[in-house]
Structures are given as structure tokens and as C-alpha cells.
Design a protein around this motif. Structure first.
Motif, mmCIF file in Angstrom:
data_model
loop_
_atom_site.group_PDB
_atom_site.id
_atom_site.type_symbol
_atom_site.label_atom_id
_atom_site.label_comp_id
_atom_site.label_asym_id
_atom_site.label_seq_id
_atom_site.Cartn_x
_atom_site.Cartn_y
_atom_site.Cartn_z
ATOM 1 N N ARG A 1 0.806 -1.229 0.000
ATOM 2 C CA ARG A 1 0.000 0.000 0.000
ATOM 3 C C ARG A 1 0.839 1.279 0.000
ATOM 4 N NH1 ARG A 1 -5.210 -1.532 0.626
ATOM 5 N NH2 ARG A 1 -5.573 -3.549 1.632
ATOM 6 N N PRO A 2 1.892 1.394 0.799
ATOM 7 C CA PRO A 2 2.673 2.639 0.739
ATOM 8 C C PRO A 2 3.176 2.947 -0.669
ATOM 9 C CG PRO A 2 3.270 1.394 2.688
ATOM 10 C CD PRO A 2 2.375 0.515 1.880
ATOM 11 N N LEU A 3 3.673 1.922 -1.343
ATOM 12 C CA LEU A 3 4.172 2.160 -2.691
ATOM 13 C C LEU A 3 3.038 2.527 -3.640
ATOM 14 C CD1 LEU A 3 6.540 2.104 -4.667
ATOM 15 C CD2 LEU A 3 6.109 -0.350 -4.998
ATOM 16 N N LEU A 4 1.897 1.854 -3.497
ATOM 17 C CA LEU A 4 0.766 2.150 -4.373
ATOM 18 C C LEU A 4 0.212 3.549 -4.104
ATOM 19 C CD1 LEU A 4 -1.146 -1.262 -4.351
ATOM 20 C CD2 LEU A 4 0.317 -0.338 -6.148
ATOM 21 N N LEU A 5 0.140 3.959 -2.823
ATOM 22 C CA LEU A 5 -0.341 5.301 -2.500
ATOM 23 C C LEU A 5 0.560 6.370 -3.104
ATOM 24 C CD1 LEU A 5 -1.330 4.797 1.260
ATOM 25 C CD2 LEU A 5 -2.883 5.020 -0.690
ATOM 26 N N ALA A 6 1.874 6.172 -2.989
ATOM 27 C CA ALA A 6 2.809 7.131 -3.576
ATOM 28 C C ALA A 6 2.691 7.156 -5.093
ATOM 29 C CB ALA A 6 4.232 6.781 -3.150
ATOM 30 N N ALA A 7 2.507 5.990 -5.689
ATOM 31 C CA ALA A 7 2.382 5.928 -7.143
ATOM 32 C C ALA A 7 1.127 6.665 -7.610
ATOM 33 C CB ALA A 7 2.348 4.471 -7.593
ATOM 34 N N VAL A 8 0.019 6.531 -6.850
ATOM 35 C CA VAL A 8 -1.214 7.240 -7.222
ATOM 36 C C VAL A 8 -1.019 8.757 -7.101
ATOM 37 C CG1 VAL A 8 -3.594 7.654 -6.525
ATOM 38 C CG2 VAL A 8 -2.735 5.314 -6.710
ATOM 39 N N LEU A 9 -0.319 9.196 -6.045
ATOM 40 C CA LEU A 9 -0.059 10.627 -5.877
ATOM 41 C C LEU A 9 0.752 11.184 -7.045
ATOM 42 C CD1 LEU A 9 -0.186 13.212 -4.174
ATOM 43 C CD2 LEU A 9 1.887 12.425 -2.989
ATOM 44 N N ILE A 10 1.799 10.469 -7.414
ATOM 45 C CA ILE A 10 2.632 10.925 -8.529
ATOM 46 C C ILE A 10 1.831 10.918 -9.828
ATOM 47 C CG2 ILE A 10 4.671 10.350 -9.898
ATOM 48 C CD1 ILE A 10 5.916 9.241 -7.330
ATOM 49 N N ALA A 11 1.022 9.879 -10.012
ATOM 50 C CA ALA A 11 0.214 9.808 -11.232
ATOM 51 C C ALA A 11 -0.810 10.936 -11.278
ATOM 52 C CB ALA A 11 -0.481 8.446 -11.310
ATOM 53 N N GLY A 12 -1.420 11.268 -10.116
ATOM 54 C CA GLY A 12 -2.412 12.345 -10.097
ATOM 55 C C GLY A 12 -1.784 13.687 -10.420
ATOM 56 N N VAL A 13 -0.649 13.988 -9.788
ATOM 57 C CA VAL A 13 0.022 15.266 -10.061
ATOM 58 C C VAL A 13 0.456 15.334 -11.520
ATOM 59 C CG1 VAL A 13 2.028 16.680 -9.497
ATOM 60 C CG2 VAL A 13 0.748 15.547 -7.675
ATOM 61 N N GLY A 14 1.000 14.251 -12.025
ATOM 62 C CA GLY A 14 1.415 14.235 -13.428
ATOM 63 C C GLY A 14 0.249 14.409 -14.372
ATOM 64 N N ALA A 15 -0.887 13.772 -14.056
ATOM 65 C CA ALA A 15 -2.060 13.917 -14.915
ATOM 66 C C ALA A 15 -2.587 15.352 -14.883
ATOM 67 C CB ALA A 15 -3.145 12.943 -14.483
ATOM 68 N N GLY A 16 -2.567 16.003 -13.686
ATOM 69 C CA GLY A 16 -3.017 17.397 -13.619
ATOM 70 C C GLY A 16 -2.138 18.319 -14.425
ATOM 71 N N VAL A 17 -0.833 18.176 -14.295
ATOM 72 C CA VAL A 17 0.090 19.011 -15.081
ATOM 73 C C VAL A 17 -0.110 18.771 -16.573
ATOM 74 C CG1 VAL A 17 2.519 19.447 -15.571
ATOM 75 C CG2 VAL A 17 1.759 19.179 -13.202
ATOM 76 N N GLY A 18 -0.291 17.515 -16.943
ATOM 77 C CA GLY A 18 -0.496 17.200 -18.354
ATOM 78 C C GLY A 18 -1.779 17.791 -18.891
ATOM 79 N N ALA A 19 -2.854 17.756 -18.080
ATOM 80 C CA ALA A 19 -4.124 18.312 -18.537
ATOM 81 C C ALA A 19 -4.021 19.819 -18.717
ATOM 82 C CB ALA A 19 -5.219 17.960 -17.531
ATOM 83 N N ALA A 20 -3.336 20.511 -17.784
ATOM 84 C CA ALA A 20 -3.175 21.961 -17.908
ATOM 85 C C ALA A 20 -2.337 22.324 -19.120
ATOM 86 C CB ALA A 20 -2.543 22.517 -16.633
ATOM 87 N N PHE A 21 -1.286 21.562 -19.363
ATOM 88 C CA PHE A 21 -0.432 21.839 -20.525
ATOM 89 C C PHE A 21 -1.175 21.579 -21.827
ATOM 90 C CE2 PHE A 21 2.658 20.410 -23.699
ATOM 91 C CZ PHE A 21 3.474 21.534 -23.777
ATOM 92 N N ALA A 22 -1.945 20.498 -21.879
ATOM 93 C CA ALA A 22 -2.689 20.190 -23.100
ATOM 94 C C ALA A 22 -3.736 21.256 -23.389
ATOM 95 C CB ALA A 22 -3.352 18.820 -22.962
ATOM 96 N N LEU A 23 -4.418 21.754 -22.360
ATOM 97 C CA LEU A 23 -5.403 22.809 -22.566
ATOM 98 C C LEU A 23 -4.738 24.090 -23.067
ATOM 99 C CD1 LEU A 23 -8.362 23.640 -22.334
ATOM 100 C CD2 LEU A 23 -7.921 24.314 -19.966
#
Length: 500
Positions: free
Chosen positions: A408-430
Motif C-alpha cells: 500500500r505505501p508504494l501504491l499510494l505514492a504511485a497514485v499521488l505521482i500519477a495524479g500530479v502528473g495527470a493534472g500538469v499534463g491536462a493543464a499543458f494540453a489545454l
């Protein structure tokens, strides 16, 4: 280099202008991902290590090779998690408490098979691991699997040996009756056709012996006739008498000496083409042309001893040729009688060969079955009574209160990194989709027209206060995302500590 730096600044500025979108996307993905992780059930792992030893003191003596021992270990590895063994494990643990039908049992067995791993670590060491929702259940399953494998190995070897011996005894009894019938049939046929069967004193053997002797006699006869012909040629060139001078005439004449030497050479086997024979014959011809080589008038002729010796040898060789011819005629007569006798019963030898072949096949099968039965009985006694395959638990099944999966610790960290990366990507794409120009130089390149200048945004005091308030909210929302991640990590480790 400056162009790349400018592009990076433009990208960062585009994302920063749409930071609320990036934060919203990050929050949405993180909340959804953490909920999915929370729904994943924990699995606790229990591990054990066993050693399967094969004793080799008696095994080598009874023919159990190292390949056979290795095959037994491989067979154990393959059957350790068989459906039959897993069904026993389900019934012998808490997994069988909720099993009421065969379909439910089959489902439990398949589920258990996917959560059990058996791995060979060395030549005779095995690691057994099970991942189940409870640490105690995982330990009980591993222990029960070890017990079932040990029991099945001992009982299975004895059962297999008994079944094999019963089958071989039945086969041997049937082959013994068939062998007795075939032997009686062969003895009766030999008695009925005595003298016509293959073997010592049979017609075929006597024919073969006669053919071999006839071939030898033909060879000897050719040699004897050749020797007789050569001897007749020598005898034809040898004088019957020799010219001997009288008592008062002094030494023998040269012609007599030459003739004596020629006779001696022919007696030793020299042919007329021999150089010495040719030379002495030329000498004799010259002496005769000169009038006898000075022989005295008072000489006389005496019998030639070489001629007498050649005549004796010719008589012996003629007698040998006559004896060989007589033996050849007798053999040809015997062979004609044997051939007539053999052709009178053409199928006797073939029928006897068929009977004898059937008997030999049955005897070979009988001997092979008896040998295999004795070997299997002895090997079964060695394997069951002396514990040819021994189980030794090197490491007892472990009991763990810390879940082995998911991490779980590794999965929680992976989800956090994926969420931040997805937000940055969405802002850049827009930002890429909107037709705006962040710099004057980019506008000038896009329009092809010169840009005289640019006007900076001017903010009043109220707008600055509003922007400052929005920045506080943004930083608070961002920090809240990190705090939620930290709280989830703390809750996970606290739960592990409480269950330990």
C-alpha cells in the motif's frame, strides 16, 4: 539553447495559469486511486522450507539410480499441489468450513492453487509459500500441505508397489502356462521328426559339413594335380641313366658332371626357365656338340638317382590324387542321398523353427517379467521400509501479521505521482489548444508582421488582495492533498503495528 529555455518557461507559465485545473485533476485521480487501493484485500504470506532426501546406501545396490531418485523428487514437486492434495488441504483447514458442495470445493481448490507457490531452491530443497487473507490461515495451509505430501508419498509408494506386483504376478502365471504348452509341443515335434530337425546330427548340418569338406577336397585335388603335372615335367627332362667313365679312365667327363648337376637342380624343384637350369642346359648342348666333352672310350652308363627319386614322388602323388577323387565321389553320393531325404520333408525345418521361435519369445518374456517383479519388490521394500525419500522441515511455516500484498505505501505514492502528473499534463494540453501568444516573439513568428512592443498587466490593490487570497487557497488545497497522502500512510503503518 535559449530557444529551449524559452519554450520551457512558456510551458511552465501555461501550466501555472491553469493551476486550478491541474489541482482539480490531481485531486480527482488521487481520491479515485486511493479508494481503489483501499478496496484491495490484504494477503498474508506464510513460508516454509523442506528438504526431500533420498538415501543412496541400499538404492545403489538394488538398481535405483540417481536419475530415478531425481525423477522421484521431480514427481513430488509436480504432485505437491495436485487437485487431490489441495482438496485434502481445504478439508483439513478453515477453508473447508464454508464448503458444502463439490462445486464449491473445486472453486476453493482452484483459488488455493493460484495462491500457493512451490519452488525448487537446490537439488533437494523446496520453498513452499501461500498468500491468503489471514496469516494464521496461510500458516495452517502450508503446514497441512507438508503433512499431506509426506503421507501421500509413503502410502502412495506402497500402494503403487502392491498394484504393480499383483499385475506382474498375474502376467507371470499366464506366461508360465503358455511356456509349458510351447515346451511340450516342441518336445513332441522333436520326437516325431528325429533326424530331420536343425541341430547336431541333422540333415542340414550334415549337408553343410559335406559341402565344406567337398570344397576342401576340391582345393586339395587341384593342388595335387598341379604338383603331379609339375613333377611329370621334371621327370620328362631328367635322364634315366648317367654316362660314367671306366675305372682306368681318370675323372668323370664334363658332360656327365653337367648332366648330374641338371638332374640335381630338377630334383630340388627348379623349372626349365630358371637361370641356372638354362645355363647348365646350354653347357650340356655345347659339350655334346664337341663330342661328349672328352669322355673316354671305356666309359659306361649308370642309373640316375634323381630320376628314381622323381619316379617315387610321382607314384605318391598319383596315389594322393586317386584317394582325393575317391573321397570326392563318396561325398557327392552322400550329398545326393541327403538332398533327396531333405526334399522329402520340406516343411519340417521351417515348422520347427517357428515352434522354437515362439518358445524363445515366451521364455524371454517370462524371464523378463520375473526379473522385473523381483526388482520392483526389492525396490519397493527399500523405498518403503528404509524411507528412501525422507521429509525434513528445515524452516517451519511462518506466521506473519504484516500483509505481503498489496504494497500500500508504494501504491499510494504511485497514485499521488500519477495524479500530479495527470493534472500538469491536462493543464499543458489545454494551453496548447487555446490560440494565445505568451510572448511577442511568438506572435511575430506566427503573424509575420513586426511587433512594436508589449504592455504588461497592471493590477490594483483589490486585485492584488484577491490574487493573494486565491494563492493561499491554492497552496492550502495542494497541501491538503499531501496531508491526505501522509494520513493514509500513517493509517497503514498504524494498522500494521496493531496487527503485529
Amino acid at each position: 539553447m535559449n530557444s529551449l529555455y524559452d519554450e520551457f518557461r512558456i510551458a511552465v507559465h501555461s501550466v501555472w495559469n491553469r493551476r486550478w485545473l491541474a489541482l482539480a485533476v490531481a485531486w480527482g485521480i488521487c481520491i479515485l486511486g486511493w479508494l481503489v487501493i483501499a478496496m484491495i484485500p490484504n494477503k498474508y504470506e506464510s513460508k516454509a522450507q523442506i528438504q526431500v532426501r533420498t538415501q543412496s546406501i541400499l538404492s545403489d545396490q538394488v538398481g535405483i539410480t540417481p536419475q530415478d531418485q531425481r525423477r522421484n523428487i521431480q514427481q513430488l514437486e509436480q504432485t505437491l499441489i495436485s487437485s487431490e492434495n489441495l482438496a485434502k488441504v481445504v478439508r483439513g483447514t478453515d477453508l473447508g468450513a464454508s464448503v458444502a458442495t463439490d462445486q464449491e470445493l473445486a472453486g476453493k481448490v482452484e483459488s488455493l492453487r493460484t495462491n500457493i507457490e512451490v519452488k525448487a531452491e537446490q537439488d533437494d530443497f523446496f520453498a513452499i509459500s501461500a498468500k491468503l487473507p489471514s496469516g494464521k490461515l496461510a500458516r495452517d495451509v502450508v503446514q497441512k500441505l507438508i503433512d499431506v505430501a509426506e503421507e501421500d508419498n509413503i502410502a502412495g509408494d506402497r500402494k503403487t508397489t502392491s498394484q504393480t506386483l499383483r499385475f506382474l504376478d498375474a502376467q507371470i502365471e499366464g506366461r508360465q502356462k503358455e511356456l509349458a504348452d510351447a515346451e511340450a509341443k516342441r518336445v513332441a515335434y522333436e520326437t516325431q521328426n528325429l533326424g530331420l530337425l536343425p541341430g547336431v546330427g541333422s540333415v542340414s548340418q550334415r549337408m553343410e559339413a559335406s559341402r565344406a569338406e567337398l570344397s576342401q577336397i576340391d582345393s586339395q585335388l587341384i593342388q595335387a594335380r598341379s604338383a603331379l603335372a609339375a613333377l611329370n615335367g621334371q621327370l620328362a627332362g631328367t635322364p634315366a641313366t648317367l654316362n660314367t667313365p671306366s675305372a682306368g679312365g681318370g675323372s668323370p667327363s664334363a658332360l656327365g658332371q653337367a648332366q648330374g648337376e641338371l638332374a640335381s637342380m630338377r630334383a630340388r624343384g627348379f623349372t626349365d626357365s630358371h637361370p641356372d637350369v638354362v645355363a647348365i642346359r646350354n653347357q650340356i648342348a655345347n659339350l655334346r656338340a664337341q663330342g661328349g666333352g672328352g669322355a673316354g672310350a671305356g666309359g659306361y652308363r649308370t642309373p640316375n638317382p634323381a630320376y628314381s627319386s622323381l619316379q617315387s614322388m610321382r607314384a605318391e602323388r598319383e596315389a594322393s590324387v586317386t584317394a582325393l577323387q575317391a573321397r570326392k565321389s563318396a561325398l557327392q553320393s552322400d550329398m545326393a542321398q541327403l538332398a533327396a531325404k531333405q526334399t522329402a520333408e520340406p516343411g519340417v525345418a521351417a515348422e520347427y523353427q517357428r515352434i522354437n521361435r515362439d518358445y524363445e519369445v515366451l521364455k524371454a518374456q517370462y524371464d523378463k517379467l520375473v526379473t522385473e517383479r523381483d526388482q520392483i519388490r526389492l525396490r519397493g521394500q527399500v523405498e518403503t521400509q528404509t524411507d528412501a525419500v525422507q521429509f525434513r522441515v528445515v524452516k517451519e511455516p511462518s506466521l506473519s501479521n504484516v500483509p505481503a500484498a498489496p504494497n500500500r505505501p508504494l501504491l499510494l505514492a504511485a497514485v499521488l505521482i500519477a495524479g500530479v502528473g495527470a493534472g500538469v499534463g491536462a493543464a499543458f494540453a489545454l494551453g496548447q489548444l487555446q490560440t494565445s501568444f505568451p510572448t511577442a516573439a511568438k506572435l511575430e513568428r506566427a503573424s509575420g508582421l513586426p511587433v512594436i512592443g508589449s504592455i504588461s498587466q497592471m493590477l490594483g490593490s483589490e486585485e492584488r488582495a484577491q490574487r493573494k487570497q486565491k494563492m493561499k487557497l491554492f497552496y492550502g488545497a495542494s497541501g491538503g492533498l499531501v496531508c491526505v497522502f501522509a494520513l493514509l500512510l500513517v493509517a497503514e503503518f498504524v494498522q500494521r503495528g496493531l496487527t503485529a
